[in-house]
Design an enzyme around this catalytic site. Structure first.
Site, PDB file in Angstrom:
ATOM      1  CG  ASN A   1      -2.283   0.590   0.913  1.00  0.00           C
ATOM      2  OD1 ASN A   1      -2.346   1.636   0.276  1.00  0.00           O
ATOM      3  ND2 ASN A   1      -3.354  -0.051   1.372  1.00  0.00           N
TER       4      ASN A   1
ATOM      5  CG  HIS B   1      23.497   5.245  10.754  1.00  0.00           C
ATOM      6  ND1 HIS B   1      24.157   5.679   9.630  1.00  0.00           N
ATOM      7  CD2 HIS B   1      22.183   5.225  10.439  1.00  0.00           C
ATOM      8  CE1 HIS B   1      23.273   5.938   8.675  1.00  0.00           C
ATOM      9  NE2 HIS B   1      22.069   5.661   9.145  1.00  0.00           N
TER      10      HIS B   1
ATOM     11  N   GLY C   1      -0.061  -1.750   9.168  1.00  0.00           N
ATOM     12  CA  GLY C   1       0.320  -0.362   8.937  1.00  0.00           C
ATOM     13  C   GLY C   1       1.355   0.161   9.913  1.00  0.00           C
TER      14      GLY C   1
ATOM     15  CB  ALA D   1      -1.060  -1.761  12.928  1.00  0.00           C
TER      16      ALA D   1
END
Length: 178
Positions: free
Chosen positions: A84, A114, A141, A159
């Site tokens: 999506n 990092h 999501g 999510a």
């Protein structure tokens, strides 16, 4: 060993000042810009360009706009892939999605990391570890998947989760709500 070779083997490499890597990123970011500005209903044109962006595509797929990645050539998607809106893949190393993978809006897959040491980090040095997603996976999501993670097959990631450890097959991984 080139910076690109170091990047692909998971060693510390220069992401900020290496001319080859900078050139590769500009090429793909221009292609992503073009992709993100194609009329959404022009699926044929979108599909053709995405086949030019990603390293390996197996079968049917749909990636909604906008989409961003760093190199493209390190991304592999299996059959029946759907993502999506607002998918971001920082593919300094391999990112492999199996078959029947569905990704909800606003998800990120980040192979780059990092150093904790600020002196090293401030030189623009980083590392990259591959990400692998198995078959039959649903990613909810606003999920973020971090460097070096392997997600097994038949998995649901809830999510809002931040996935920083491997997830075994046949599991549901969900961030606890507050």
């Amino acid at each position: 060993m080139t910076e690109k070779e170091k990047m692909l083997t998971g060693e510390i490499y220069d992401a900020n000042y290496d001319k080859e890597l900078i050139k590769d990123r500009y090429i793909i970011k221009d292609k992503c810009f073009e992709y993100n500005n194609i009329k959404p209903s022009d699926i044929e044109k979108r599909t053709k360009l995405m086949r030019n962006i990603l390293g390996n595509i197996k079968g049917n797929f749909l990636i909604e706009q906008p989409f961003m990645c760093d190199y493209g050539y390190n991304i592999e998607i299996g059959e029946n892939f759907y993502a999506n809106h607002n998918l971001v893949i920082l593919d300094a190393n391999k990112v492999k999605f199996g078959n029947n993978v569905f990704v909800a809006p606003n998800c990120g897959f980040y192979t780059a990391g990092h150093p904790i040491d600020s002196e090293t980090r401030n030189k623009g040095l980083e590392y990259a570890k591959p990400i692998e997603v198995g078959d039959d996976v649903w990613i909810g999501g606003n999920v973020v998947v971090l460097p070096g993670v392997k997600i097994g097959s038949n998995v649901v990631i809830g999510a809002g989760s931040v996935v920083n450890k491997n997830i075994p097959s046949n599991s549901v991984a969900v961030r606890k709500s507050m």
